[in-house]
Every structure is written in structure tokens, then in C-alpha cells.
Design a protein around this motif. Structure first.
Motif, PDB file in Angstrom:
ATOM      1  N   SER A   1       8.498  -3.517   3.739  1.00 31.34           N
ATOM      2  CA  SER A   1       6.850  -3.231   3.419  1.00 31.34           C
ATOM      3  C   SER A   1       6.603  -2.027   3.866  1.00 31.34           C
ATOM      4  N   LYS A   2       5.507  -1.759   4.657  1.00 35.21           N
ATOM      5  CA  LYS A   2       4.921  -0.490   5.274  1.00 35.21           C
ATOM      6  C   LYS A   2       5.223   0.638   4.410  1.00 35.21           C
ATOM      7  N   SER A   3       6.546   1.450   4.571  1.00 38.90           N
ATOM      8  CA  SER A   3       6.549   2.695   3.815  1.00 38.90           C
ATOM      9  C   SER A   3       7.444   2.413   2.363  1.00 38.90           C
TER      10      SER A   3
ATOM     11  N   GLY B   1       9.776  -9.778  19.937  1.00 39.28           N
ATOM     12  CA  GLY B   1       9.871  -9.501  18.756  1.00 39.28           C
ATOM     13  C   GLY B   1       8.629  -9.615  17.895  1.00 39.28           C
ATOM     14  N   PHE B   2       8.230  -8.795  16.921  1.00 40.40           N
ATOM     15  CA  PHE B   2       6.864  -9.013  16.241  1.00 40.40           C
ATOM     16  C   PHE B   2       7.313  -8.937  14.904  1.00 40.40           C
ATOM     17  N   HIS B   3       6.572 -10.050  14.026  1.00 43.39           N
ATOM     18  CA  HIS B   3       6.834 -10.403  12.789  1.00 43.39           C
ATOM     19  C   HIS B   3       5.448 -10.525  11.808  1.00 43.39           C
ATOM     20  N   GLY B   4       4.464 -10.264  12.460  1.00 38.53           N
ATOM     21  CA  GLY B   4       3.256 -10.559  11.988  1.00 38.53           C
ATOM     22  C   GLY B   4       2.366 -11.734  12.558  1.00 38.53           C
ATOM     23  N   VAL B   5       1.246 -11.707  11.832  1.00 37.34           N
ATOM     24  CA  VAL B   5      -0.045 -12.825  12.609  1.00 37.34           C
ATOM     25  C   VAL B   5      -0.399 -13.763  11.818  1.00 37.34           C
TER      26      VAL B   5
ATOM     27  N   GLY C   1       9.593  -2.355  17.329  1.00 37.81           N
ATOM     28  CA  GLY C   1       8.656  -1.454  17.107  1.00 37.81           C
ATOM     29  C   GLY C   1       7.267  -1.864  18.063  1.00 37.81           C
ATOM     30  N   GLU C   2       6.433  -2.907  17.700  1.00 35.36           N
ATOM     31  CA  GLU C   2       5.705  -3.336  18.468  1.00 35.36           C
ATOM     32  C   GLU C   2       5.918  -3.683  20.011  1.00 35.36           C
ATOM     33  N   GLY C   3       7.309  -4.174  20.015  1.00 30.41           N
ATOM     34  CA  GLY C   3       7.681  -4.812  21.234  1.00 30.41           C
ATOM     35  C   GLY C   3       8.032  -3.794  22.255  1.00 30.41           C
TER      36      GLY C   3
ATOM     37  N   PRO D   1       1.206  -8.535  -0.463  1.00 32.07           N
ATOM     38  CA  PRO D   1       1.588  -7.404   0.025  1.00 32.07           C
ATOM     39  C   PRO D   1       1.515  -6.841   1.230  1.00 32.07           C
ATOM     40  N   THR D   2       1.558  -7.758   2.221  1.00 29.87           N
ATOM     41  CA  THR D   2       1.588  -7.574   3.656  1.00 29.87           C
ATOM     42  C   THR D   2       3.029  -8.005   4.153  1.00 29.87           C
ATOM     43  N   GLY D   3       3.425  -7.278   5.259  1.00 29.24           N
ATOM     44  CA  GLY D   3       4.656  -7.543   5.904  1.00 29.24           C
ATOM     45  C   GLY D   3       4.811  -8.871   6.258  1.00 29.24           C
ATOM     46  N   THR D   4       3.733  -9.604   6.948  1.00 32.75           N
ATOM     47  CA  THR D   4       3.683 -10.823   7.348  1.00 32.75           C
ATOM     48  C   THR D   4       3.969 -11.764   6.222  1.00 32.75           C
ATOM     49  N   ASN D   5       3.651 -11.590   4.974  1.00 25.98           N
ATOM     50  CA  ASN D   5       3.733 -12.426   3.884  1.00 25.98           C
ATOM     51  C   ASN D   5       5.122 -12.292   3.372  1.00 25.98           C
ATOM     52  N   ALA D   6       5.854 -11.189   3.648  1.00 28.78           N
ATOM     53  CA  ALA D   6       7.161 -11.137   3.415  1.00 28.78           C
ATOM     54  C   ALA D   6       8.166 -11.958   4.337  1.00 28.78           C
ATOM     55  N   VAL D   7       7.791 -11.835   5.658  1.00 24.77           N
ATOM     56  CA  VAL D   7       8.298 -12.706   6.632  1.00 24.77           C
ATOM     57  C   VAL D   7       8.087 -14.123   6.468  1.00 24.77           C
ATOM     58  N   GLU D   8       6.982 -14.732   6.122  1.00 25.82           N
ATOM     59  CA  GLU D   8       6.804 -16.030   5.745  1.00 25.82           C
ATOM     60  C   GLU D   8       7.612 -16.270   4.635  1.00 25.82           C
TER      61      GLU D   8
ATOM     62  N   VAL E   1      17.195  -9.575   8.542  1.00 23.48           N
ATOM     63  CA  VAL E   1      16.669  -8.587   9.219  1.00 23.48           C
ATOM     64  C   VAL E   1      15.107  -8.143   8.991  1.00 23.48           C
ATOM     65  N   ASP E   2      14.284  -8.247   9.823  1.00 20.67           N
ATOM     66  CA  ASP E   2      12.921  -7.643   9.569  1.00 20.67           C
ATOM     67  C   ASP E   2      12.954  -6.328   9.550  1.00 20.67           C
ATOM     68  N   ASP E   3      12.996  -5.516   8.407  1.00 22.62           N
ATOM     69  CA  ASP E   3      13.044  -4.093   8.431  1.00 22.62           C
ATOM     70  C   ASP E   3      11.722  -3.363   8.016  1.00 22.62           C
ATOM     71  N   ILE E   4      10.854  -4.219   8.434  1.00 25.26           N
ATOM     72  CA  ILE E   4       9.369  -3.764   7.719  1.00 25.26           C
ATOM     73  C   ILE E   4       8.923  -2.614   8.668  1.00 25.26           C
ATOM     74  N   GLN E   5       9.201  -2.271   9.933  1.00 20.26           N
ATOM     75  CA  GLN E   5       8.765  -1.250  10.738  1.00 20.26           C
ATOM     76  C   GLN E   5      10.243  -0.044  10.662  1.00 20.26           C
ATOM     77  N   ALA E   6      11.188  -0.732  10.985  1.00 19.29           N
ATOM     78  CA  ALA E   6      12.308   0.168  11.029  1.00 19.29           C
ATOM     79  C   ALA E   6      12.937   0.613   9.787  1.00 19.29           C
TER      80      ALA E   6
ATOM     81  N   VAL F   1      15.488 -10.831  13.166  1.00 20.73           N
ATOM     82  CA  VAL F   1      15.683  -9.663  14.222  1.00 20.73           C
ATOM     83  C   VAL F   1      14.954  -8.388  13.692  1.00 20.73           C
ATOM     84  N   GLU F   2      14.566  -7.734  14.562  1.00 23.32           N
ATOM     85  CA  GLU F   2      14.238  -6.428  14.114  1.00 23.32           C
ATOM     86  C   GLU F   2      15.414  -5.486  14.842  1.00 23.32           C
ATOM     87  N   THR F   3      16.045  -4.474  14.273  1.00 24.05           N
ATOM     88  CA  THR F   3      17.140  -3.829  14.771  1.00 24.05           C
ATOM     89  C   THR F   3      16.621  -2.853  15.816  1.00 24.05           C
TER      90      THR F   3
END
Ligand SMILES: Cc1ncc(COP(=O)(O)O)c(C=O)c1O
Length: 436
Positions: free
Chosen positions: A263-265, A135-139, A206-208, A107-114, A234-239, A201-203
């Protein structure tokens, strides 16, 4: 407060910037134990687009729990999951002519990116993933390899491999289309860059530092990906989930990613939920290959469905976000013109905006002042130099104005008091003391 210092790990971050004990939240407000009220322009780092404890979903969640609805279901078929999928398909995917399979990841963004990176690698048989500066995609390690920030990367403890970073839109200055470079190196067998499985890519980064890619750049990026048989992720986790004005942040660019992470919202209520959307032909998973105990957060399915029903059944919410976003643009423009001494600039799209203060020290002082005046707002960017507006999309016009007024006052005080600004907030003896 002592307990946090005594046994909570040093890894805390937001808690250092806002050292209070919070105990209640509603809509765009959050309250501390002493009854102080704050406007929340951090909104769970983009997780609370619909505000805290949104009444439209709360009752549905309470009913579901009262009726002993399933809370945890691994990846079992449950009524709540089925209803979420039905609603997501009918109200989000179909109206946009999007045909995608939905994978529930951890259930975390980073797991979706993985999961997204694994899909791209396994389907194409290539290892390399192209990622972008800032770019930021998780840790977790796979996502971290795609993340630019050295503070996070340095904590990995192992070498981060399998990615190749190229300049994001605008990184080399105006008028330089960095997708031309990507096209060139992918066309050249001696460029030293392995044929990639995908580009992530993030469109809007956010963190960047709220770096918004132009629609033209995104279209060019898609064209380069298509030309070279590279999957566009497209990593749309924050945008995503409405932040930029449309449900997906890439809609106005007219691109069609092969893989999307959300993820997120998504859950609408701050409950953990993450998905990967992939074109049907990419769904080549074998059962359970990417699993996880918490893929079935049924409480989140209930609120995620309610959020879509409530806000995405027609265009009215999207129009509202654009209208409020325009207000934020107008106000931030005016603030930098008046107080930014020609150095500050604005950035972002929709309700995903920021003021680039150039200098992390200044941005930090601005957000500290704002906090003292009842506004929770964070910084982002490589040097934390961007004041980041991420308030709930459902915020009232009045509170949006109040929040921007507080920022304006903080910018004015910090910039106009020029040379020496006292270190004005101290965390002292378990109490947060403002002495500025
Ligand atoms: C674009 C993007 N991708 C991935 C992540 C990682 O999400 P999480 O912190 O839930 O692992 C974030 C978090 O901020 C993000 O902004």
C-alpha cells in the motif's frame, strides 16, 4: 489553528509533533502557511517514496482528470486499472519471476492485511496466525490482533484473538535464531500453540523501531513455514515499493512469500491504494466476499502506473536507493560514534534506517530540535526511542546531506547539553513558539 483544537478529535498524532498548518509541498519539501520550508523526512510515513507532487506523475493525473477519466469505479474494469495491472505485471512481477493474483482491497494498508489474513484462514481452514513482537499491521481489529503495540491494542475495546506472537529476529539477543523456537512449537502437539494458517511478518519493522530481519532469518522462517504447511505473508506496506533498495523488501533474501500486502507508496502520489498479491492457487475468493466501496481508486491507478514506468523500468533507481542508503548508514554511524556516548546504535536497511537512542525522551528531544531547524522527522519503536529516517527516495544528495546535518546538530545539542534540557517547544495560543 483554532479550528483544529475546537472540533478535530483528540486522536490526532502527527499534528501534535508538527503543529503548523501546511499548505504546499513539492519533492522533499513541505511548506507551512507562514512560508516556512521544511525538509520532509517523514514522507507520509512511507507513502511519499517519490516525493510530494512528483512532476513525472502530476501531469498524467491532471490530463486524466481534464479528460473526465473515471475517478471512482468500484471494482469495474476500467482502462486505468487495466493499464496499471499490465504495467505491474510486465515491469514488477514478470522480471522477478513472480506469479501472483492481484486483489484490490479497500485503500488502506490495514484493509489489505485484513484480506491477507482472511485468505490464509479460509484456504487452510486454520484460525491461528503467527505474528512477531513489535510488529505493526494496522488498527482495524484483525490487523490489530497481529500488531504488538499496547497503545494501539488497548484501544480495541474487545479481546484481540486468533494470533500467537513469537520473538522477531534479534528480540532475544544476537545469535538466537527465533525460528528454531517456531519450528519446535509447531512440531510439538503439546506446545499449546494451535497449528497456524499463516505467519505475517515485516522484513523491516517500521513502526516497531526499524528492526531489520537478517536474510538468513527470513530464509529460515520460510523453511519453517514450508515444513509445517503454513502460509508466509510478507507485509510490505511500509518496507516495499523501493524503500529498502529493491521493489519488494524481500528480494535480496531470496524468499518467495505466499501472500504479500502493498500500500503506502504503491500509488506513488500519496493517493490511497492497497493490494494483496497471492499465489494463484490461494485465490479462492467467492465474488465480493471481501469488498469495499473504494477498491477502484482510478486516480491512484494512473499515478501508480506512472511511478512504475518512471522508476522501475530498469535497475537505475534501485542502484540510486542503495547508494543513498549507504550514505545514510555512513552518516548515522558517524553521528552515533561522535555523540552517542556508546549507547546509541544504528539500524535498518536501504533508505529505511534509524538511530536507536535507547530512551524515548532523548529521541523526542532530537526530533523536536530538528523540527525547529527545518526538518520533519519522527520517532518509532515501543518507547518512541528510534529516530526514523524515511525521506523520499528521490531526494537530492544535497538535501539528504542537509537533513543529516540537521539531525547531527540536534543529536549533538541534546546529548551534549546533558543534564537538563528545557522543554523547548510550546504550542501556545494557536502559534507554535520555539523558546528553547
Ligand atoms: C507494515 C504496515 N502494515 C500495515 C500498516 C497499516 O496501514 P494503514 O495505516 O494504511 O492502515 C502500516 C502502517 O503504518 C504498516 O507500516
Amino acid at each position: 489553528m483554532k479550528i483544529f483544537n475546537e472540533i478535530e478529535s483528540e486522536v490526532q498524532s502527527y499534528a501534535r509533533a508538527f503543529p503548523r498548518v501546511f499548505n504546499r509541498a513539492l519533492g522533499e519539501y513541505i511548506y507551512d502557511e507562514e512560508g516556512n520550508q521544511y525538509l520532509d523526512f517523514l514522507a507520509g510515513a512511507g507513502t511519499l517514496n517519490y516525493g510530494h507532487n512528483n512532476a513525472n506523475f502530476k501531469e498524467k493525473l491532471l490530463d486524466y482528470i481534464s479528460n473526465d477519466g473515471i475517478a471512482h469505479g468500484l471494482d469495474l474494469h476500467t482502462k486505468a486499472k487495466g493499464e496499471f495491472l499490465e504495467t505491474f505485471n510486465e515491469k514488477i512481477l514478470k522480471p522477478r519471476n513472480m506469479e501472483y493474483m492481484v486483489q484490490f482491497t479497500g485503500p488502506t494498508g490495514t484493509n489489505a492485511v485484513e484480506a491477507a489474513l482472511k485468505i490464509a484462514r479460509n484456504v487452510t481452514g486454520q484460525q491461528n496466525i503467527v505474528t512477531f513482537t513489535n510488529g505493526f499491521h494496522g488498527v482495524s481489529l484483525g490487523s490489530l490482533a497481529a500488531t504488538g503495540n499496547s497503545h494501539h491494542r488497548d484501544a480495541a475495546g474487545v479481546s484481540l484473538s486468533g494470533t500467537h506472537r513469537i520473538p522477531f529476529d534479534g528480540y532475544l539477543g544476537e545469535g538466537i535464531d527465533t525460528t528454531v523456537y517456531l519450528d519446535k512449537v509447531l512440531s510439538d502437539s503439546s506446545s499449546g500453540i494451535n497449528s497456524p494458517a499463516g505467519v505475517v511478518v515485516e522484513t523491516v519493522q517500521g513502526e516497531g523501531g526499524i528492526n531489520a530481519a537478517s536474510f538468513e532469518w527470513l530464509r529460515n522462517l520460510q523453511a519453517v513455514c514450508k515444513k509445517h504447511g503454513v502460509l508466509l505473508i510478507v507485509d510490505d506496506i511500509q518496507a516495499g515499493c523501493g524503500r529498502t533498495g529493491t521493489y519488494f523488501s524481500f528480494e535480496d533474501a531470496g524468499i518467495e512469500p505466499d501472500i504479500i500486502t502493498l500500500s503506502k507508496s504503491l500509488s506513488g502520489y500519496g493517493l490511497p491504494l492497497a493490494v494483496v498479491l497471492m499465489k494463484p492457487e490461494l485465490d479462492q475468493w467467492k465474488p465480493g466476499e471481501h469488498n469495499g466501496t473504494f477498491r477502484g481508486n482510478n486516480l491512484a491507478f494512473v499515478t501508480a502506473k506512472a511511478a512504475i514506468d518512471c522508476y522501475w523500468s530498469d535497475n537505475s533507481f534501485s542502484n540510486e536507493i542503495r547508494r543513498k542508503g549507504q550514505y545514510v548508514s555512513d552518516r548515522t554511524e558517524a553521528i552515533i560514534k561522535k555523540h552517542g556516548e556508546g549507547n546509541f546504535s544504528t539500524r535498518g536497511r536501504g533508505m529505511f534506517q534509524g538511530i536507536n537512542c535507547v530512551n524515548g525522551d532523548l529521541a523526542g528531544k532530537i526530533t523536536k530540535k530538528a523540527f525547529k531547524n527545518g526538518l520533519i522527522i519522527e520517532t518509532s519503536g515501543a518507547d518512541d526511542h528510534v529516530v526514523k529516517f524515511l525521506c523520499p527516495l528521490v531526494i537530492s544528495d544535497e538535501n539528504l546531506k542537509t537533513g543529516l546535518d540537521i539531525v547531527e546538530q540536534a543529536v549533538e545539542e541534546v546529548c551534549d547539553s546533558a543534564t537538563s534540557i528545557p522543554e523547548d517547544n510550546e504550542f501556545f495560543d494557536g502559534r507554535y513558539v520555539a523558546n528553547g
